[in-house]
Design an enzyme around this catalytic site. Structure first.
Site, mmCIF file in Angstrom:
data_model
loop_
_atom_site.group_PDB
_atom_site.id
_atom_site.type_symbol
_atom_site.label_atom_id
_atom_site.label_comp_id
_atom_site.label_asym_id
_atom_site.label_seq_id
_atom_site.Cartn_x
_atom_site.Cartn_y
_atom_site.Cartn_z
ATOM 1 N N ASP A 30 0.857 -1.183 0.000
ATOM 2 C CA ASP A 30 0.000 0.000 0.000
ATOM 3 C C ASP A 30 0.889 1.227 0.000
ATOM 4 O O ASP A 30 1.976 1.224 0.587
ATOM 5 C CB ASP A 30 -0.944 0.006 1.203
ATOM 6 C CG ASP A 30 -2.194 0.833 0.931
ATOM 7 O OD1 ASP A 30 -3.279 0.240 0.750
ATOM 8 O OD2 ASP A 30 -2.091 2.077 0.883
ATOM 9 N N LYS A 35 -0.820 2.845 7.053
ATOM 10 C CA LYS A 35 -1.540 1.576 6.961
ATOM 11 C C LYS A 35 -0.564 0.401 7.076
ATOM 12 O O LYS A 35 -0.804 -0.565 7.810
ATOM 13 C CB LYS A 35 -2.267 1.539 5.616
ATOM 14 C CG LYS A 35 -3.571 0.798 5.639
ATOM 15 C CD LYS A 35 -4.335 0.991 4.325
ATOM 16 C CE LYS A 35 -5.632 1.717 4.581
ATOM 17 N NZ LYS A 35 -6.536 1.747 3.426
ATOM 18 N N GLU A 151 -14.166 -8.654 -7.977
ATOM 19 C CA GLU A 151 -14.402 -9.204 -6.638
ATOM 20 C C GLU A 151 -15.855 -8.953 -6.235
ATOM 21 O O GLU A 151 -16.366 -7.866 -6.420
ATOM 22 C CB GLU A 151 -13.437 -8.534 -5.635
ATOM 23 C CG GLU A 151 -13.562 -9.069 -4.233
ATOM 24 C CD GLU A 151 -13.534 -10.590 -4.194
ATOM 25 O OE1 GLU A 151 -12.569 -11.193 -4.678
ATOM 26 O OE2 GLU A 151 -14.504 -11.192 -3.684
ATOM 27 N N PHE A 152 -16.478 -9.977 -5.642
ATOM 28 C CA PHE A 152 -17.899 -9.865 -5.286
ATOM 29 C C PHE A 152 -18.129 -9.910 -3.778
ATOM 30 O O PHE A 152 -19.273 -10.000 -3.332
ATOM 31 C CB PHE A 152 -18.706 -10.990 -5.965
ATOM 32 C CG PHE A 152 -18.673 -10.923 -7.477
ATOM 33 C CD1 PHE A 152 -19.567 -10.114 -8.158
ATOM 34 C CD2 PHE A 152 -17.742 -11.640 -8.202
ATOM 35 C CE1 PHE A 152 -19.539 -10.032 -9.549
ATOM 36 C CE2 PHE A 152 -17.701 -11.565 -9.592
ATOM 37 C CZ PHE A 152 -18.598 -10.762 -10.268
ATOM 38 N N LEU A 153 -17.058 -9.874 -2.974
ATOM 39 C CA LEU A 153 -17.255 -10.001 -1.522
ATOM 40 C C LEU A 153 -18.081 -8.849 -0.965
ATOM 41 O O LEU A 153 -18.123 -7.761 -1.533
ATOM 42 C CB LEU A 153 -15.910 -10.079 -0.796
ATOM 43 C CG LEU A 153 -14.939 -8.895 -0.858
ATOM 44 C CD1 LEU A 153 -15.344 -7.769 0.061
ATOM 45 C CD2 LEU A 153 -13.538 -9.364 -0.503
ATOM 46 N N GLU A 155 -18.636 -6.445 2.417
ATOM 47 C CA GLU A 155 -18.061 -6.051 3.709
ATOM 48 C C GLU A 155 -18.948 -6.605 4.813
ATOM 49 O O GLU A 155 -20.162 -6.694 4.668
ATOM 50 C CB GLU A 155 -17.994 -4.527 3.802
ATOM 51 C CG GLU A 155 -16.905 -3.964 2.914
ATOM 52 C CD GLU A 155 -16.909 -2.443 2.866
ATOM 53 O OE1 GLU A 155 -17.508 -1.813 3.737
ATOM 54 O OE2 GLU A 155 -16.326 -1.902 1.912
ATOM 55 N N LYS A 207 -19.274 -7.553 -13.382
ATOM 56 C CA LYS A 207 -19.273 -6.965 -12.030
ATOM 57 C C LYS A 207 -20.278 -5.814 -11.940
ATOM 58 O O LYS A 207 -21.067 -5.719 -10.999
ATOM 59 C CB LYS A 207 -17.854 -6.491 -11.690
ATOM 60 C CG LYS A 207 -17.747 -5.674 -10.422
ATOM 61 C CD LYS A 207 -18.081 -6.467 -9.176
ATOM 62 C CE LYS A 207 -18.172 -5.559 -7.969
ATOM 63 N NZ LYS A 207 -18.595 -6.241 -6.763
ATOM 64 N N ASN A 211 -23.861 -5.606 -9.639
ATOM 65 C CA ASN A 211 -24.180 -4.554 -8.663
ATOM 66 C C ASN A 211 -25.408 -3.757 -9.084
ATOM 67 O O ASN A 211 -26.237 -3.392 -8.247
ATOM 68 C CB ASN A 211 -22.975 -3.629 -8.466
ATOM 69 C CG ASN A 211 -22.008 -4.188 -7.434
ATOM 70 O OD1 ASN A 211 -22.239 -5.265 -6.888
ATOM 71 N ND2 ASN A 211 -20.947 -3.474 -7.165
ATOM 72 N N CYS A 263 -19.793 0.710 -2.867
ATOM 73 C CA CYS A 263 -19.881 0.110 -4.205
ATOM 74 C C CYS A 263 -21.118 0.532 -4.999
ATOM 75 O O CYS A 263 -20.983 1.104 -6.071
ATOM 76 C CB CYS A 263 -19.834 -1.412 -4.094
ATOM 77 S SG CYS A 263 -18.219 -1.999 -3.558
HETATM 78 N N1 NAD Z 1 -15.260 -2.587 -0.475
HETATM 79 C C1 NAD Z 1 -15.972 -3.550 -1.021
HETATM 80 O O1 NAD Z 1 -16.867 -4.143 -0.407
HETATM 81 C C2 NAD Z 1 -15.704 -3.976 -2.448
HETATM 82 C C3 NAD Z 1 -16.254 -5.161 -2.939
HETATM 83 C C4 NAD Z 1 -15.980 -5.551 -4.244
HETATM 84 C C5 NAD Z 1 -15.172 -4.763 -5.059
HETATM 85 N N2 NAD Z 1 -14.655 -3.589 -4.565
HETATM 86 C C6 NAD Z 1 -13.782 -2.800 -5.434
HETATM 87 O O2 NAD Z 1 -12.428 -3.038 -5.039
HETATM 88 C C7 NAD Z 1 -11.648 -1.852 -5.215
HETATM 89 C C8 NAD Z 1 -10.974 -1.482 -3.894
HETATM 90 O O3 NAD Z 1 -11.989 -1.141 -2.963
HETATM 91 P P1 NAD Z 1 -11.678 -0.991 -1.397
HETATM 92 O O4 NAD Z 1 -12.989 -0.806 -0.726
HETATM 93 O O5 NAD Z 1 -10.780 -2.112 -0.977
HETATM 94 O O6 NAD Z 1 -10.856 0.392 -1.405
HETATM 95 P P2 NAD Z 1 -9.966 1.012 -0.213
HETATM 96 O O7 NAD Z 1 -10.012 2.463 -0.439
HETATM 97 O O8 NAD Z 1 -10.375 0.424 1.089
HETATM 98 O O9 NAD Z 1 -8.495 0.460 -0.515
HETATM 99 C C9 NAD Z 1 -7.700 0.896 -1.583
HETATM 100 C C10 NAD Z 1 -6.250 0.961 -1.095
HETATM 101 O O10 NAD Z 1 -5.391 1.123 -2.229
HETATM 102 C C11 NAD Z 1 -4.294 1.934 -1.834
HETATM 103 N N3 NAD Z 1 -3.650 2.449 -3.068
HETATM 104 C C12 NAD Z 1 -4.139 3.318 -3.960
HETATM 105 N N4 NAD Z 1 -3.264 3.503 -4.970
HETATM 106 C C13 NAD Z 1 -2.187 2.723 -4.700
HETATM 107 C C14 NAD Z 1 -0.950 2.472 -5.379
HETATM 108 N N5 NAD Z 1 -0.661 3.047 -6.555
HETATM 109 N N6 NAD Z 1 -0.073 1.618 -4.799
HETATM 110 C C15 NAD Z 1 -0.366 1.027 -3.621
HETATM 111 N N7 NAD Z 1 -1.527 1.214 -2.952
HETATM 112 C C16 NAD Z 1 -2.419 2.056 -3.479
HETATM 113 C C17 NAD Z 1 -4.932 2.983 -0.944
HETATM 114 O O11 NAD Z 1 -3.972 3.583 -0.100
HETATM 115 C C18 NAD Z 1 -5.949 2.128 -0.171
HETATM 116 O O12 NAD Z 1 -5.405 1.632 1.031
HETATM 117 C C19 NAD Z 1 -12.604 -0.803 -5.745
HETATM 118 O O13 NAD Z 1 -12.530 -0.788 -7.150
HETATM 119 C C20 NAD Z 1 -13.966 -1.302 -5.320
HETATM 120 O O14 NAD Z 1 -14.997 -0.869 -6.170
HETATM 121 C C21 NAD Z 1 -14.884 -3.198 -3.275
#
Ligand code: NAD
Length: 434
Positions: A30, A35, A151-153, A155, A207, A211, A263
């Site tokens: 990250d 973090k 990803e379909f998980l 939270e 995906k 949604n 999402c």
């Molecule tokens: N949250 C969910 O329930 C969920 C479910 C399915 C899909 N998604 C998708 O997954 C993706 C991520 O979502 P999330 O909720 O985990 O986001 P998040 O904001 O919790 O996490 C993203 C992380 O990426 C890091 N980051 C950004 N650019 C970076 C780089 N160049 N190098 C290293 N780290 C970097 C950020 O610091 C952050 O910690 C999104 O596209 C979202 O739509 C999310």
């Protein structure tokens, strides 16, 4: 396999920890040093049930590590997953792909040997093509393939969802990449999770379609709930009556304050924008997004009506701030609009949430934060249940009645029974029920 996860957020951290638990050697990267420092100290930066133990166990067994050095993590990896954020772009609602493209550029600089680059972030159709172009331009000689693996998980149930998914979607037409992906997910499909291999664009669109369909189901039942209120029908019975039909299914038919979260709002918007750009507008989803948008403030007005038409000078207690239970995620939570509507109308708001208050505080600075549900209700003119945390499902109703100045309860999640609440002396309002 040696797997690198770029982005250690809700998706990256859960996916990384689960892959490590399958036996792969995983490094999570990250760019946020706070973090990574926290993770290296054994602290989990988000609230997700079970994640702390899963991470600790795999770190102890030396299968999971964390770093800010993308170069170190990518150079020896067989597969590099991109799990960075794709929020709405300010101003126009398209997905903001700057984090994905930055990750692609960073990966390109560190590639060595054949590597599969996997987009796990939710990205619009064609993003895989652009990621491939970026890397190819930077490293014309590199051996790599770009795969989509949405990803379909959910939270709150993320680990169970990741380990027992309804399906795994892999978008690639490259046989070598497909074999690597099959190997990574082998522990899962041995457990009979279906693995769907499609074209990359199909996977990307799947995906968004999933949604958008779920958002449509929620919005559909919310509108039926509004109609129930006008005609004296019960939306929970209607939902059960239609949900028992296998063609419809009972899930995502709970009437409530409108969908929120990290999402659905941004993904419906991004799909609408993509569809418009490709001249195949998705009118149903456009309507869903518009209806849902209006619903959140309408829920604030519902509270005002329950308080006799005005909340000026009144104190409203709000239980639950996160967009759903078992997460600390406040992104696009309905509570934000509901509370703002109440404050705009002159109310003071006191709120309690079991896990989300530290995230909510900077977003809702004018709110008074309580210690627990009863402290929240103390002296309030009405209590609103916005998020259905388990802790709110069996409140001591006598104690609650005593704590409130006026025993008005607006239950936006339908977790209490109207007849019982009235018998206990509450003025009780819920969603779509007489
Ligand atoms: N949250 C969910 O329930 C969920 C479910 C399915 C899909 N998604 C998708 O997954 C993706 C991520 O979502 P999330 O909720 O985990 O986001 P998040 O904001 O919790 O996490 C993203 C992380 O990426 C890091 N980051 C950004 N650019 C970076 C780089 N160049 N190098 C290293 N780290 C970097 C950020 O610091 C952050 O910690 C999104 O596209 C979202 O739509 C999310």
């Amino acid at each position: 396999m040696r797997v690198t996860m770029i982005g250690a957020g809700y998706v990256g951290l859960v996916s990384g920890a689960c892959f490590a638990d399958f036996g792969h050697d995983v490094c999570c990267v990250d760019k946020d040093p706070a973090k990574i420092d926290a993770l290296n100290r054994g602290e989990i930066p988000i609230f997700e049930p079970g994640l702390s133990d899963l991470v600790a166990k795999n770190v102890r067994d030396a299968r999971l590590s964390f770093t800010t050095s993308l170069h170190e993590a990518v150079k020896d990896a067989e597969a590099v997953f991109i799990a960075v954020g794709t929020p709405s772009r300010r101003g126009d609602g398209h997905a903001d792909l700057s984090y994905v493209y930055q990750a692609a550029r960073d990966i390109a600089a560190s590639l060595s040997g054949y590597t599969v680059i996997v987009t796990k972030s939710t990205v619009p159709v064609g993003t895989g093509d652009e990621v491939e172009r970026i890397i190819r331009e930077a490293r014309p000689e590199a051996e790599f393939a770009v795969v989509s693996n949405p990803e379909f998980l959910r939270e709150g149930a993320a680990i169970a969802d990741f380990k027992r998914p309804d399906r795994i979607v892999i978008g690639t037409e490259d046989e070598r990449a497909s074999n690597v992906m099959t190997e990574i997910y082998r522990p899962l499909y041995l457990n009979s999770s279906p693995l769907l291999v499609t074209s990359r664009r199909t996977a990307e669109l799947t995906k968004y379609a999933a949604n958008a369909f779920l958002a449509t189901k929620i919005t559909f039942i919310n509108e039926i709930a509004d109609l129930c209120e006008q005609v004296g029908a019960n939306v929970q019975d209607v939902a059960r009556g239609i949900g028992l039909d296998n063609r419809i299914g009972g899930k995502f038919l709970h009437a409530g304050p409108g969908y929120g979260g990290s999402c659905f709002p941004k993904d419906t918007l991004a799909l609408i924008k993509t569809a418009q750009d490709f001249e195949a507008p998705t009118r149903i989803i456009e309507t869903v997004a518009a209806v849902n948008d209006q619903r959140k403030r309408a829920m604030g007005r519902k509270v005002i009506t329950a308080c006799g038409g005005s909340v000026r000078g009144k104190t409203i207690a709000v239980l639950g701030l996160t967009f759903k239970p078992n997460t600390d995620d406040m992104r696009d939570a309905p509570s934000l609009d509901i509370i703002t509507t109440l404050q705009d109308a002159g109310a003071s708001v006191r709120a309690y949430d079991p896990e989300g208050m530290h995230v909510a505080k900077p977003m809702l600075p004018e709110v008074d934060y309580a210690r627990d549900a009863y402290d929240c209700a103390r002296g309030a003119d009405a209590l609103v249940i916005v998020t259905e945390w388990d802790a709110f499902r069996a409140l001591d109703l006598g104690r609650l009645h005593n704590a409130l100045a006026h025993p008005v309860v607006v239950d936006l999640r339908n977790i209490y029974r109207p007849d019982e609440m009235r018998r206990r002396g509450f003025t009780y309002v819920s969603v779509g029920r007489p």
